[in-house]
Enzyme design. Sequence first.
Site, PDB file in Angstrom:
ATOM      1  N   HIS A  77      -2.136 -13.498  14.636  1.00 38.50           N
ATOM      2  CA  HIS A  77      -2.540 -14.457  15.671  1.00 38.50           C
ATOM      3  C   HIS A  77      -3.225 -15.649  15.013  1.00 38.50           C
ATOM      4  O   HIS A  77      -3.912 -15.510  13.997  1.00 38.50           O
ATOM      5  CB  HIS A  77      -3.429 -13.820  16.747  1.00 38.50           C
ATOM      6  CG  HIS A  77      -4.762 -13.306  16.286  1.00 38.50           C
ATOM      7  ND1 HIS A  77      -5.877 -14.110  16.161  1.00 38.50           N
ATOM      8  CD2 HIS A  77      -5.171 -12.058  15.932  1.00 38.50           C
ATOM      9  CE1 HIS A  77      -6.903 -13.379  15.762  1.00 38.50           C
ATOM     10  NE2 HIS A  77      -6.508 -12.135  15.602  1.00 38.50           N
ATOM     11  N   ASP A  79      -5.121 -17.952  16.884  1.00 36.61           N
ATOM     12  CA  ASP A  79      -6.355 -18.350  17.555  1.00 36.61           C
ATOM     13  C   ASP A  79      -7.535 -17.654  16.892  1.00 36.61           C
ATOM     14  O   ASP A  79      -7.379 -16.627  16.217  1.00 36.61           O
ATOM     15  CB  ASP A  79      -6.294 -18.040  19.049  1.00 36.61           C
ATOM     16  CG  ASP A  79      -6.356 -16.547  19.338  1.00 36.61           C
ATOM     17  OD1 ASP A  79      -5.517 -15.811  18.767  1.00 36.61           O
ATOM     18  OD2 ASP A  79      -7.229 -16.109  20.108  1.00 36.61           O
ATOM     19  N   GLU A 141      -5.357 -14.030  21.362  1.00 35.84           N
ATOM     20  CA  GLU A 141      -5.801 -12.657  21.119  1.00 35.84           C
ATOM     21  C   GLU A 141      -7.313 -12.531  21.250  1.00 35.84           C
ATOM     22  O   GLU A 141      -7.822 -11.562  21.832  1.00 35.84           O
ATOM     23  CB  GLU A 141      -5.357 -12.215  19.725  1.00 35.84           C
ATOM     24  CG  GLU A 141      -5.496 -10.716  19.472  1.00 35.84           C
ATOM     25  CD  GLU A 141      -6.884 -10.290  18.997  1.00 35.84           C
ATOM     26  OE1 GLU A 141      -7.208  -9.092  19.079  1.00 35.84           O
ATOM     27  OE2 GLU A 141      -7.658 -11.173  18.544  1.00 35.84           O
ATOM     28  N   HIS A 407     -15.705 -12.610  13.102  1.00 35.93           N
ATOM     29  CA  HIS A 407     -16.425 -12.933  14.338  1.00 35.93           C
ATOM     30  C   HIS A 407     -17.855 -13.406  14.087  1.00 35.93           C
ATOM     31  O   HIS A 407     -18.558 -13.752  15.039  1.00 35.93           O
ATOM     32  CB  HIS A 407     -16.461 -11.752  15.318  1.00 35.93           C
ATOM     33  CG  HIS A 407     -15.107 -11.369  15.843  1.00 35.93           C
ATOM     34  ND1 HIS A 407     -14.958 -10.611  16.993  1.00 35.93           N
ATOM     35  CD2 HIS A 407     -13.859 -11.621  15.411  1.00 35.93           C
ATOM     36  CE1 HIS A 407     -13.664 -10.417  17.220  1.00 35.93           C
ATOM     37  NE2 HIS A 407     -12.980 -11.025  16.267  1.00 35.93           N
TER      38      HIS A 407
END
Length: 437
Positions: A77, A79, A141, A407
């Site tokens: 992904h 994103d 995602e 993250h």
Amino acid sequence: MPRARRELSELIAFRSVADERQYPREECVAAAEWVRDAFLDAGIESAELIETIDGSYAVVGQRKAVGGAPTVLLYSHYDVQPPGDSALWASEPFELTERDGRWYGRGSADCKGNVVMHLLALRALGSDWGVGVTVVSEGSEEMGTGGLEDLVEKRPELFAADVIIIADTGNAAVGQPTVTTTLRGIANVVVRVDTLAGEVHSGMYGGPAPDALAALIALLATLRDEHGNTVVDDLPADQAWDGVDYAPERFRADAGVLDGVDLAGSASVADAVWARPALTILGIDCPPVVGSAAAISPTASARLNLRVPPGIDAQVAQDALVAHLHAHVPWNARVSVEREAIGSPFRARTDGPGYAALGDALEEAFGAPVGSAGQGGSIPLCNVLAQTFPHAEIVLMGVEEPQCRIHAPNESVDPSEIENLAVAEALFLQTLGASDR
């Protein structure tokens, strides 16, 4: 690898957070176009951008199999998570920066590093692939809005494959090849406690007046035992992990546990993060410290994150959590629970020829034996693919080892992970193609 670094730098520069409230939609569109063009350049014969129900674009490309050869789907992904407070970054989040041999930037590991890994692998094959390849790169995602899952259900012909490689996990440690065989599901709720018609003075009424915040704290405390283990009534919490170990010392370093602070729970780290339920308090609504008054709170709420291991139905787990909250609220306080959407856990089938071939390729590329690990996070797409293509082998791997800090601020990737995984993936595709001839 120099080209891989240039490409990762270009891809990271797109602020492809799939939330128009934070970044312009054009950033995601431009990233999708870059990914499409890069896969075409790497040998994919046709590729397109397909808009999904959540407004994001999925990049879907194919080089069709010839003469009955198997097809392999390569997922990633483009994103990314929002970078958060830029002051917590040692360098610009959307600018690839090298420090101490690692490459830093938002998405360097999750998951743009995996996009580049796929590109390296395909280029390594040259012109003779021997297998059909489908590439899929998702655009939402991180938001969990379900665009690609819906597309799989509506247009399954685009995703049909014999082996599906989900490149959105990582090795247990740098240089230690690891396939992810399980994913924990998710069953979140928001719990609210109400006790008074409104705020009242703590000096006049403090004591017998039921404090909603104190009631909420007492309720949340029932979700952990004295050792720190998650305890939810009627929810099993004694499962054991049978894959690679996770040493407590390494976990402390990976998680950034402060010196002198104990780990929570009495289970092994591997059991706790990969095999058992885990309850996290994500947030609490209550008066902030700055500006707080000498008043008793009439209401308080919290958002709870319950991770659900394979073997437990996510809906059953959420039902147990809701029942527990209602049963344990103190002082007959009023409690209401808002359910969020659930995500089912996943367990991969590991007894097929694809897994065996990939294991051999990983061992050859890394020069080390292959282990298996679980993943605390959830990837809802895996269950949709497993239900749609029950005979396909689904493999989870990637560049996101623990030091990557996905993250979080200062996300990074070890370039040797990109290189070795690309070699392994190329060897796997080559072997799978040769075995069919």
